[in-house]
Design an enzyme around this catalytic site. Structure first.
Site, mmCIF file in Angstrom:
data_model
loop_
_atom_site.group_PDB
_atom_site.id
_atom_site.type_symbol
_atom_site.label_atom_id
_atom_site.label_comp_id
_atom_site.label_asym_id
_atom_site.label_seq_id
_atom_site.Cartn_x
_atom_site.Cartn_y
_atom_site.Cartn_z
ATOM 1 N N GLU A 1 -5.251 -8.625 0.926
ATOM 2 C CA GLU A 1 -5.966 -8.290 2.173
ATOM 3 C C GLU A 1 -7.433 -8.072 1.869
ATOM 4 O O GLU A 1 -7.782 -7.480 0.848
ATOM 5 C CB GLU A 1 -5.435 -6.993 2.812
ATOM 6 N N GLU B 1 0.809 -1.234 0.000
ATOM 7 C CA GLU B 1 0.000 0.000 0.000
ATOM 8 C C GLU B 1 0.835 1.274 0.000
ATOM 9 O O GLU B 1 0.757 2.094 0.913
ATOM 10 C CB GLU B 1 -0.964 0.011 1.188
#
Ligand code: BG6
Length: 469
Positions: free
Chosen positions: A368, A171
């Site tokens: 995720e 991320e």
């Protein structure tokens, strides 16, 4: 909500997995030769995190990894995604290797493999060695590109015989903007000009490591993990639809086009130039970016976003959404929200997968997806988390639908395996299949308890998804 109704059929070798990150689970922050990361230092400054929680002990995975892997094995997990703490391998960020740290990950990886679980390794999940922050400002200096490549090449060399899937950076879109635009992550800076320069340096580091991985002839696959939140238009007004286009190009294509195609989208480039923000590019950077094409895209999906047209032009660029021309985030009346006000939108995951396939045609690994909630440990040691089962089930049904529509999804790693530390929300925001007895105030017993979702996921894996419905 429309229910997706395709027959359940996941590929035979689908990676049924779960995820974690070093800082959020390991603890042992100053043990085994490790030196501080930026998160160790940042979380010790007052009022940086929820109730001043930190990862000093976390859920003590460093000392309990055998017990945790035993639980993964019992569950039948096919893959486990975890990150390596850079400061455990190179306490100073580069130079001297810490053999104790290497041994910890050797033992973890070997135990996973012996337990029939494929290790998926994240090279960087936000815990930069503080030494590099102190030495040259961490990600603000181009020096980090070589140091990151040095660290990664050690990992490839040492663990590469046992690891098939590598995540370069987790991320980037979150840690850069939280760290340099909102000031909420280390180093706590609020400066849009610095944020975009940092972002470009991370892009170069990511591309360099992917190129290195390929040129060394490593077996296995490599790619970054991206936090994808598809934007919808709040209604069918053309202005709002254009706002949605602007939002998506800024929030997703801006990173993914660089990862996959090695180029910045022209609309964002133009917009940044118009508002006086430079990416800090130098001659030759374009070549580096183009050479770093990933083998797959890692996607972290939690929620979708809705936007409307907004004609006010902000005076400063203190938030990322204000950078987007003519767009403003609004609430979506069709979606329920989590205890932490995140929208719950499984179809948004199908939208995400469809958009990715249309634009990039690369395999996708869901790295995720999960529900952060308040869980209650009952007196008889149970956690009845039906809400989490429903959340995960609906998202898996959406993935199944996308696969049926022709998207290549190679695996699904829920967030998270055990409960763990949420960077800014402490320990009470729980995501795991395994409850850990600790709270924001104290580490308590740190004992592990199987939640209802643990038994549910076990059956899903056993049936290769058929037991989903
Ligand atoms: C992702 C991160 O942003 O979301 C994880 O990769 C993080 O590390 C997860 O924990 C959930 O976010 P939060 O804020 O609820 O902990």
């Amino acid at each position: 909500m429309r229910s997706l109704s395709t027959e359940i059929s996941f590929p035979d070798n689908f990676l049924w997995g779960s995820s974690s990150a070093a800082y959020q689970i390991e603890g042992a922050h100053d043990e085994g030769g490790k030196k501080p990361s930026v998160w160790d230092c940042f979380s010790h400054e007052p009022n940086r995190t929820f109730a001043n929680t930190n990862g000093d002990i976390a859920v003590d995975h460093y000392h309990r990894f055998e017990e945790d892997v035993e639980l993964m094995k019992e569950m039948g997990l096919k893959a486990y995604r975890f990150s390596i703490s850079w400061a455990r391998i190179f306490p100073e960020g580069t130079g001297q290797i810490n053999q104790e740290g290497v041994l910890f990950y050797d033992q973890l990886i070997d135990l996973l493999i012996d337990s029939g679980i494929e290790p998926i390794v994240t090279i960087y999940h936000w815990d930069l060695p503080q030494a590099l922050q102190d030495r040259y400002g961490g990600w603000e200096s181009r020096k980090i590109i070589d140091d990151f490549a040095y660290y990664a090449s050690f990992l490839f060399d040492h663990f590469g015989d046992r690891v098939n899937h590598w995540i370069t950076v987790n991320e980037q879109n979150v840690f850069v903007m939280q760290g340099w635009l909102f000031g909420l992550h280390p180093p706590g800076v609020k400066d849009s000009k610095r944020a975009f320069k940092v972002n470009h340096i991370v892009n170069l580091a990511n591309a360099k490591v992917i190129d290195l991985f390929h040129s060394l002839g490593n077996k296995g696959k490599i790619g970054p993990s991206f936090a994808y939140s598809p934007a919808y238009s709040v209604d069918s007004s053309p202005e709002s639809v254009l706002a949605m286009e602007n939002f998506n190009v800024f929030f997703t294509d801006f990173w993914l086009d660089v990862y996959v195609r090695g180029i910045y989208p022209s609309f964002v480039r133009k917009r940044l130039t118009d508002i006086g923000i430079s990416l800090g590019e130098l001659p030759g950077d374009d070549v580096v970016l183009r050479r770093g094409k990933p083998d797959f895209i890692g996607i972290n999906y939690y929620q979708s976003t809705s936007v409307t047209f907004d004609e006010t032009e902000p005076k400063n660029w203190s938030s990322f959404s204000t950078l987007v021309k003519g767009a403003k985030k609004v609430s979506n009346p069709y979606l329920k929200k989590t205890d932490w006000n995140w929208t719950i939108d499984p179809i948004g995951l199908a939208v995400t997968l469809r958009r990715l396939e249309s634009r990039y045609q690369l395999p996708i690994l869901i790295t995720e997806n999960g529900l952060g909630a308040h869980d209650e440990l009952t007196e008889d040691g149970c956690i009845h988390d039906q809400y989490r089962i429903s959340y995960l089930k609906e998202h898996l049904i959406a993935i199944n639908e996308a696969i049926a529509d022709g998207v290549t999804v190679i695996g699904y790693c829920s967030w998270s395996f055990t409960d763990l530390l949420s960077w800014l929300n402490g320990y009470k925001k729980r995501y795991g299949f395994v409850y850990v007895d600790r709270d924001d105030e104290s580490a308590r017993t740190l004992e592990r308890y199987r939640k209802d979702s643990f038994h549910w996921y076990q059956k899903v894996i056993e049936s290769n998804g058929l037991n989903l419905i």
